[in-house]
Design a protein around this motif. Structure first.
Motif, PDB file in Angstrom:
ATOM      1  N   ARG A  96      28.846  58.356   3.237  1.00 21.19           N
ATOM      2  CA  ARG A  96      29.323  57.304   2.205  1.00 21.19           C
ATOM      3  C   ARG A  96      30.150  56.351   2.584  1.00 21.19           C
ATOM      4  O   ARG A  96      31.379  56.658   2.666  1.00 21.19           O
ATOM      5  N   THR A  97      29.687  55.214   3.236  1.00 24.29           N
ATOM      6  CA  THR A  97      30.806  54.416   3.906  1.00 24.29           C
ATOM      7  C   THR A  97      30.775  53.104   3.240  1.00 24.29           C
ATOM      8  O   THR A  97      29.767  52.457   2.727  1.00 24.29           O
ATOM      9  N   LYS A  98      32.067  52.329   3.116  1.00 22.46           N
ATOM     10  CA  LYS A  98      32.148  51.151   2.776  1.00 22.46           C
ATOM     11  C   LYS A  98      32.062  50.301   3.885  1.00 22.46           C
ATOM     12  O   LYS A  98      31.960  48.973   3.766  1.00 22.46           O
ATOM     13  N   ARG A  99      31.734  50.741   5.051  1.00 21.32           N
ATOM     14  CA  ARG A  99      32.011  49.867   6.253  1.00 21.32           C
ATOM     15  C   ARG A  99      30.813  50.039   6.963  1.00 21.32           C
ATOM     16  O   ARG A  99      30.493  50.125   8.300  1.00 21.32           O
ATOM     17  N   ILE A 100      29.618  49.851   6.228  1.00 20.94           N
ATOM     18  CA  ILE A 100      28.345  49.935   7.185  1.00 20.94           C
ATOM     19  C   ILE A 100      28.288  48.865   8.167  1.00 20.94           C
ATOM     20  O   ILE A 100      27.842  49.122   9.284  1.00 20.94           O
ATOM     21  N   ALA A 101      28.761  47.730   7.951  1.00 19.67           N
ATOM     22  CA  ALA A 101      28.684  46.705   9.047  1.00 19.67           C
ATOM     23  C   ALA A 101      29.453  47.064  10.367  1.00 19.67           C
ATOM     24  O   ALA A 101      28.984  46.829  11.613  1.00 19.67           O
ATOM     25  N   ALA A 102      30.625  47.580  10.086  1.00 22.46           N
ATOM     26  CA  ALA A 102      31.315  47.863  11.106  1.00 22.46           C
ATOM     27  C   ALA A 102      30.923  49.161  11.684  1.00 22.46           C
ATOM     28  O   ALA A 102      30.919  49.215  13.073  1.00 22.46           O
ATOM     29  N   GLU A 103      30.288  49.730  11.012  1.00 28.90           N
ATOM     30  CA  GLU A 103      29.736  51.298  11.423  1.00 28.90           C
ATOM     31  C   GLU A 103      28.536  50.866  12.620  1.00 28.90           C
ATOM     32  O   GLU A 103      28.402  51.226  13.726  1.00 28.90           O
ATOM     33  N   LEU A 104      27.693  49.709  12.022  1.00 30.51           N
ATOM     34  CA  LEU A 104      26.548  49.421  12.813  1.00 30.51           C
ATOM     35  C   LEU A 104      27.026  48.650  14.151  1.00 30.51           C
ATOM     36  O   LEU A 104      26.549  48.736  15.062  1.00 30.51           O
TER      37      LEU A 104
ATOM     38  N   GLY B 274      27.022  49.080  20.534  1.00 27.59           N
ATOM     39  CA  GLY B 274      27.622  49.324  21.615  1.00 27.59           C
ATOM     40  C   GLY B 274      26.729  49.744  22.754  1.00 27.59           C
ATOM     41  O   GLY B 274      26.746  49.314  23.771  1.00 27.59           O
ATOM     42  N   ARG B 275      25.800  50.607  22.285  1.00 29.71           N
ATOM     43  CA  ARG B 275      25.023  51.254  23.387  1.00 29.71           C
ATOM     44  C   ARG B 275      23.835  50.262  23.701  1.00 29.71           C
ATOM     45  O   ARG B 275      23.370  50.617  24.749  1.00 29.71           O
ATOM     46  N   THR B 276      23.881  49.164  23.019  1.00 29.86           N
ATOM     47  CA  THR B 276      22.539  48.277  23.409  1.00 29.86           C
ATOM     48  C   THR B 276      23.359  47.219  24.542  1.00 29.86           C
ATOM     49  O   THR B 276      22.355  46.233  24.937  1.00 29.86           O
ATOM     50  N   GLY B 277      24.645  47.141  24.800  1.00 25.40           N
ATOM     51  CA  GLY B 277      25.014  46.113  25.806  1.00 25.40           C
ATOM     52  C   GLY B 277      25.878  45.000  25.065  1.00 25.40           C
ATOM     53  O   GLY B 277      26.305  44.047  26.054  1.00 25.40           O
TER      54      GLY B 277
ATOM     55  N   ASP C 158      18.427  54.011  13.946  1.00 24.02           N
ATOM     56  CA  ASP C 158      17.026  53.316  13.604  1.00 24.02           C
ATOM     57  C   ASP C 158      17.208  51.961  13.674  1.00 24.02           C
ATOM     58  O   ASP C 158      16.098  51.239  14.355  1.00 24.02           O
ATOM     59  N   VAL C 159      18.182  51.412  13.079  1.00 18.54           N
ATOM     60  CA  VAL C 159      18.273  49.852  12.954  1.00 18.54           C
ATOM     61  C   VAL C 159      18.562  49.473  14.484  1.00 18.54           C
ATOM     62  O   VAL C 159      18.309  48.438  14.911  1.00 18.54           O
ATOM     63  N   VAL C 160      19.541  50.277  14.945  1.00 16.16           N
ATOM     64  CA  VAL C 160      19.947  50.072  16.385  1.00 16.16           C
ATOM     65  C   VAL C 160      18.820  50.054  17.270  1.00 16.16           C
ATOM     66  O   VAL C 160      18.688  48.863  18.338  1.00 16.16           O
ATOM     67  N   ASP C 161      18.052  51.053  17.211  1.00 16.60           N
ATOM     68  CA  ASP C 161      16.853  50.929  18.241  1.00 16.60           C
ATOM     69  C   ASP C 161      15.841  49.680  17.989  1.00 16.60           C
ATOM     70  O   ASP C 161      15.129  49.362  18.957  1.00 16.60           O
ATOM     71  N   LEU C 162      15.704  49.136  16.694  1.00 19.00           N
ATOM     72  CA  LEU C 162      15.096  47.784  16.179  1.00 19.00           C
ATOM     73  C   LEU C 162      15.450  46.910  17.430  1.00 19.00           C
ATOM     74  O   LEU C 162      14.580  45.961  17.844  1.00 19.00           O
ATOM     75  N   VAL C 163      16.774  46.899  17.636  1.00 15.13           N
ATOM     76  CA  VAL C 163      17.023  45.601  18.552  1.00 15.13           C
ATOM     77  C   VAL C 163      17.481  46.005  19.916  1.00 15.13           C
ATOM     78  O   VAL C 163      17.839  45.240  20.782  1.00 15.13           O
ATOM     79  N   ALA C 164      17.444  47.383  20.154  1.00  5.34           N
ATOM     80  CA  ALA C 164      18.042  47.987  21.448  1.00  5.34           C
ATOM     81  C   ALA C 164      17.203  47.098  22.610  1.00  5.34           C
ATOM     82  O   ALA C 164      18.106  46.859  23.737  1.00  5.34           O
ATOM     83  N   HIS C 165      16.386  46.959  22.815  1.00  6.65           N
ATOM     84  CA  HIS C 165      15.695  46.321  24.173  1.00  6.65           C
ATOM     85  C   HIS C 165      16.148  44.761  24.310  1.00  6.65           C
ATOM     86  O   HIS C 165      15.831  44.307  25.352  1.00  6.65           O
TER      87      HIS C 165
END
Lengths: 382, 269
Positions: free
Chosen positions: A68-76, A81-84, A125-132
Motif C-alpha cells: 500500500r504505497t503513496k509513492r506509486i509513481a516513484a516505485e514505477l 530502470g531495468r528498461t534502460g 506488468d506496466v513496465v513490461d508494456l514499455v520494456a521494449h
C-alpha cells in the motif's frame, strides 16, 4: 457481476485461548457480546482480519503481495530502470504512464493523493508494456509521449490483476469508485462457545532500586482478561476472488494462503503480558457450491462442561453441521478436518464419524486446490 | 426446490434474520455507526441484491416494488463496539475532510489512531416478510439460497445463521407474519415460559409493515446503492402487534378469563 459457477470455502475454527486480552474496548477490557442469553468473550472481525493480513504479509513472496504505497509513481520509476531509462527520464515516463489513471498528484513530488494498494506484479506488468521501447518513448516530447502512451493498457493492467491482499480483503478509494475492489472474504466476530465472565488481574509493580526505604509498590493497576474457547468463522467467495485476481492459479493459491493464515494468526493485544499464542484445536474446511454456512448456532446454547470445553465444542460443531445438512440439504462438495484431539478419544471418534478422518494441517490446505477447481470447473495447469 | 413462476399472483418471501450480531444503520455515517432496533428496508433490499449478484451500480427499481414487513421475534440488546483504525506502518491518518481539489489531506497535527463506535444488535431474531410478484419472490428465494455474494445482516461481519430463507408463503404479507410461528431461540422461549410461568400457545409480537395509510414515516428506501449516487426516500409504515403461534409443545389451554388488555405483559411481569 455475471457468475456461472460459484464456490464458497467455509473455514471453521475451534481455538482455546488462555487468560488474555486480545481485543479490548475503550475501558481496556476484552470485548464481549451476549449470545443465547449469556455473556461471551468476543474478538472483533476487524482485529482478526488485521492479524491474518499481517501473518499473510510475513511469508507470502513480495511480488505476490502488493504494497500500500503513496509513492506509486516513484516505485514505477525505479522499476523502469531495468528498461534502460533512469533518473529524471524514468520519473517523467512514469508520470506519463500513470496520467490516464486520473489519480490526482499529492503535495510531494512523486506522491499520489491516495494510499493505492497495487501489486508489485501489476507494476511489473506496466513496465513490461514499455520494456521494449522505453528509451525511445523517453526521448519523445510531451505531446508525442502523451499520444504514445494513450493506447497502452496501463489502466487495465492496474485494474484487472489485484494483489492477493486486495483480492482477499478488498479496497476502497473514496472518490474513484472504479478502483474499488469488493472483498472476497467475510469474517465473523469470534465468540466463545461457553459463558465467560470478565476477570481482573490486580497487579503491583515494585521499584527494583528501592531496597529498604519504602515498602510500598511503585505503581498499581489492573488488566481485564478472560480465557475462552472461541468459535471463529470465515468464508471465501472463490468466484469473487477469481474476479479480483483474474487468474485461476492465483485464486487457488490465495484461498489456501487465507485458510493457513486465518487459522494460524493471533491478534497481538497484550501479547507480552499474556503470551497467549495458541494454535487451533480444530480447523474444518468445507467447499460449498450453494451458500456459505456459519455454524455458530451450535453454540447458541452455551457449552457448560467443566472439562474438555474444546472437545465438547468441536463435537457440538460437527453435530450442528450434521443437523443442518440433514434438515436443509446442500452438503459441501468437499470437507476436510484437522484437529489435535487424541485419535482414541470419543470426541475424535464422533468428528471422524461426521466430518471424516483428520489430516495434518499442511495436507488440509494443499488438498483444497483440487476440490475448489472442480467446484469452479477450472482446468488446473499445476 | 424451484417452483416455476405461475402467472401474476403475489407471494411472500420469508427471511429469518438471526445471528450473534446484526447492525441496521439508516442515517449514521463516519465515526458513529448506529443501528436501528429493526432491519431497515435498505438493509433487506441490499441483502437481496447481493444474493442476486448485483453490483452496487446496478438498477434496483424492480426490488423497490416489494412490500416489507418486519416482525420482532427476539428484540436483542444493544452492543457498542469500540473500534480503532490505524495505519500499520505508523503513518498519520488522512482527514475526513477534503481540500478544494477534493483530495483527502493528512491530519494536522498528526493523528495516528482513529476511533469509531459501531453499534450492533446482539442476540436478536427477526422475521422479515417481502411481498411482491410471485416470479420475483421465487427468484429472490432461489438467490438467497444460492447467493452470489456472502450475505450479511446489515454489516459484512454480521454473518447470518441458517436457516435464512424459510418456505415462501402464498398469502399476503399480514397473514404470513401472523401465521409463521415464533422464530425465537430455544433460550428465549424457555426464558419466556419461566418468566411468565406459562406455556402460551400464542405470543404478541411487535411488527412494522409498509402501509400507505400508516402513521409513521421511515427514511430508509434506497434509490441506488451506487456509491456516487446514494439517496433514500421515505416509506409510510404501520406499527402493530400480532398474535403469533409459539409452537411450544404441550401449551396451556387458552385462557378465556383474561381477555382484556394487560399492559404489564410488555414488561414481562
Amino acid at each position: 457481476m455475471t457468475v456461472d459457477r460459484r464456490a464458497y470455502l467455509d473455514v471453521h475454527v475451534i481455538q482455546t485461548v488462555p487468560p488474555a486480552n486480545l481485543n479490548r474496548d475503550d475501558q481496556g477490557n476484552p470485548k464481549e457480546a451476549y449470545f443465547g442469553g449469556v455473556r461471551r468473550a468476543r474478538v472483533s472481525s476487524q482485529a482478526w482480519k488485521r492479524a491474518t493480513r499481517t501473518e499473510l504479509a510475513s511469508h507470502v513472496p513480495e511480488l505476490e503481495r502488493g504494497t500500500r504505497t503513496k509513492r506509486i509513481a516513484a516505485e514505477l520509476a525505479s522499476r523502469l530502470g531495468r528498461t534502460g531509462v533512469d533518473g529524471e527520464q524514468a520519473q517523467r515516463l512514469a508520470s506519463f504512464l500513470l496520467a490516464p489513471l486520473g489519480i490526482k498528484a499529492g503535495k510531494k513530488a512523486g506522491d499520489t493523493a491516495y494510499l493505492l494498494f497495487y501489486g508489485h506484479r501489476q507494476l511489473e506488468d506496466v513496465v513490461d508494456l514499455v520494456a521494449h521501447r522505453a528509451p525511445e518513448l523517453a526521448a519523445l516530447d510531451d505531446d508525442a509521449l502523451t499520444t504514445a502512451v494513450k493506447d497502452l493498457a496501463v489502466v487495465d493492467k492496474l485494474k484487472t490483476g489485484h494483489p492477493m491482499e486486495v483480492a482477499l480483503f478488498g479496497r476502497m478509494v473514496a472518490d474513484i469508485a472504479s478502483l474499488n475492489v469488493d472483498a472476497s472474504v467475510q469474517v465473523a466476530h469470534a465468540l466463545s462457545t461457553h459463558p465467560v465472565e470478565l476477570e481482573f488481574d490486580y497487579y503491583t509493580a515494585v521499584d527494583d532500586q528501592n531496597l529498604a526505604d519504602e515498602t510500598g509498590a511503585g505503581m498499581i493497576g489492573d488488566i481485564g482478561f478472560n480465557s475462552a474457547t472461541l468459535y471463529r468463522y470465515a468464508t471465501v467467495g472463490l468466484h469473487q476472488l477469481h474476479a479480483n485476481l483474474t487468474d485461476t492459479d492465483a485464486a487457488l493459491t490465495a484461498a489456501a494462503a487465507f485458510v493457513r493464515d486465518f487459522a494460524r494468526s493471533m491478534p497481538t493485544g497484550y501479547q507480552n503480558a499474556f503470551a497467549h499464542r495458541t494454535l487451533p484445536s480444530m480447523v474444518a474446511v468445507m467447499v460449498r457450491t450453494e451458500q456459505p454456512v456459519n455454524l455458530v448456532s451450535a453454540f447458541e446454547e452455551p457449552v457448560t462442561v467443566t472439562d474438555g470445553i474444546a472437545a465438547a465444542s468441536a463435537v457440538r460443531l460437527a453435530e450442528e453441521y450434521q443437523r443442518i445438512t440433514n434438515a436443509w440439504g446442500g452438503a459441501p462438495v468437499h470437507t476436510a478436518v484437522c484437529h489435535t484431539f487424541d485419535e482414541k478419544s470419543p470426541a475424535a471418534g464422533r468428528i471422524r464419524e461426521i466430518l471424516g478422518a483428520a489430516s495434518p494441517f499442511p495436507q488440509l490446505t494443499e488438498g483444497l486446490a483440487g476440490p475448489l477447481a472442480a467446484a469452479m470447473g477450472w482446468d488446473r495447469t499445476a | 426446490m424451484t417452483t416455476p413462476p405461475t402467472g401474476g399472483g403475489r407471494a411472500v418471501l420469508l427471511l429469518r434474520l438471526a445471528g450473534p450480531l446484526q447492525s441496521w444503520g439508516d442515517r449514521s455515517a463516519f465515526n458513529r455507526r448506529e443501528t436501528r432496533p429493526e432491519p431497515t428496508k435498505s438493509g433487506v433490499i441490499g441483502l437481496l441484491a447481493a444474493a442476486q449478484g448485483r453490483a452496487r451500480e446496478d438498477d434496483i427499481t424492480d426490488l423497490l416494488q416489494v412490500r416489507l414487513g418486519v416482525r420482532v421475534d427476539q428484540p436483542g440488546t444493544l452492543l457498542r463496539d469500540f473500534h480503532t483504525v490505524s495505519d500499520y506502518r505508523g503513518r498519520p491518518l488522512l482527514q475526513a475532510g477534503v481540500s478544494a481539489k477534493g483530495v483527502q489531506k493528512p491530519t494536522s497535527p498528526a493523528k495516528n489512531t482513529h476511533v469509531t463506535q459501531r453499534f450492533y444488535l446482539q442476540d436478536a431474531v427477526f422475521l422479515v416478510a417481502v411481498e411482491g410478484p410471485e416470479a420475483l419472490v421465487t427468484a429472490l428465494h432461489d438467490a438467497v439460497r444460492n447467493p452470489a455474494f456472502p450475505l450479511a445482516l446489515g454489516r459484512r461481519s454480521c454473518v447470518p445463521t441458517q436457516p435464512l430463507a424459510l418456505k415462501p408463503h402464498t398469502g399476503d404479507l399480514d397473514t404470513a407474519l401472523r401465521e409463521t410461528p415464533w422464530q425465537a431461540s430455544e433460550h428465549a422461549r424457555s426464558l419466556h415460559c419461566r418468566r411468565t410461568g406459562t406455556r402460551p400457545a400464542r405470543i404478541d409480537l411487535a411488527a412494522t409493515v409498509d402501509d400507505p395509510d400508516g402513521n409513521d414515516v421511515l427514511a430508509d428506501v434506497p434509490q441506488s446503492f451506487d456509491p456516487r449516487r446514494r439517496a433514500f426516500t421515505n416509506r409510510t409504515v404501520r406499527h402493530t402487534w400480532l398474535s403469533v403461534p409459539t409452537d411450544i409443545p404441550n401449551p396451556d389451554p387458552p385462557d378465556d378469563t383474561d381477555a382484556g388488555h394487560d399492559p404489564f405483559v410488555l414488561l414481562g411481569w
